[in-house]
Scaffold this motif. Structure first.
Motif, PDB file in Angstrom:
ATOM      1  N   ARG A 135       0.929  -1.349  -0.124  1.00 43.33           N
ATOM      2  CA  ARG A 135      -0.030  -0.004   0.083  1.00 43.33           C
ATOM      3  C   ARG A 135       1.056   1.352   0.056  1.00 43.33           C
ATOM      4  O   ARG A 135       0.479   2.040  -0.840  1.00 43.33           O
ATOM      5  N   MET A 136       2.010   1.262   0.680  1.00 40.94           N
ATOM      6  CA  MET A 136       2.803   2.487   1.082  1.00 40.94           C
ATOM      7  C   MET A 136       3.426   2.705  -0.403  1.00 40.94           C
ATOM      8  O   MET A 136       3.603   3.870  -0.912  1.00 40.94           O
ATOM      9  N   LYS A 137       4.036   1.405  -0.938  1.00 40.68           N
ATOM     10  CA  LYS A 137       4.880   1.607  -2.424  1.00 40.68           C
ATOM     11  C   LYS A 137       3.895   2.024  -3.528  1.00 40.68           C
ATOM     12  O   LYS A 137       4.267   3.018  -4.475  1.00 40.68           O
ATOM     13  N   LEU A 138       2.575   1.803  -3.336  1.00 40.32           N
ATOM     14  CA  LEU A 138       1.593   2.014  -4.391  1.00 40.32           C
ATOM     15  C   LEU A 138       1.072   3.309  -4.092  1.00 40.32           C
ATOM     16  O   LEU A 138      -0.130   3.676  -5.160  1.00 40.32           O
ATOM     17  N   GLY A 139       1.107   3.948  -3.103  1.00 39.99           N
ATOM     18  CA  GLY A 139       0.285   5.188  -2.640  1.00 39.99           C
ATOM     19  C   GLY A 139      -1.214   4.995  -2.339  1.00 39.99           C
ATOM     20  O   GLY A 139      -1.800   5.979  -2.714  1.00 39.99           O
TER      21      GLY A 139
END
Length: 155
Positions: A135-139
């Protein structure tokens, strides 16, 4: 690759009392460039700000008191108003490790954390950590936004 949002929703009303010059808003327009859609929703009447936004190419300024259904329609219309970004989903996937890609694949197939853990030979807590990192990497702001229809999807 520099991260760039697909859309920015801005309310410049809060700046009206601290703006020394309306040109200070130009940084937001510059940051949006040609790819990011800018949706301006104002609370209140600010003729100087509205005039500046229109000079910058903002077609319409909307009231923040719109009903939620109308806001949803407005967001969809705004997202579809320009062609999608040039880069494809595979570039986004390359941000993920191979194990994260595998977790994401199983996740999109509706596998539970326990099932993913069993298939990959890891603990459910590790699956949770992988999902958070994805989730963090894909925003993604939340776990559901990864699965919503999005104009960047490649058919």
């Amino acid at each position: 690759m520099q991260w760039q949002p697909n859309m920015v929703i801005a309310d410049f009303s809060g700046f009206s009392s601290i703006l020394h010059n309306v040109q200070q808003l130009s940084a937001i327009y510059s940051a949006c460039g040609k790819s990011t859609r800018l949706l301006v929703m104002q609370s209140g009447d600010h003729p100087q700000i509205e005039e500046y936004c229109q000079k910058q190419g903002t077609q319409e300024i909307f009231s923040k008191s719109l009903p939620l259904h109308d806001v949803n329609s407005l967001i969809e219309k705004t997202l579809n108003s320009r062609p999608p970004f040039r880069y494809r989903q595979q570039h986004t996937a390359s941000l993920l490790t191979l194990r994260e890609e595998r977790v994401l694949k199983l996740w999109t197939e509706a596998a539970s954390n326990e099932m993913i853990a069993k298939v990959m030979g890891i603990s459910p807590k590790t699956v949770y950590t992988y999902k958070r990192n994805i989730r963090m990497k894909l925003g993604a702001d939340n776990r559901f936004s990864l699965f919503l229809a999005h104009p960047l999807e490649v058919a």
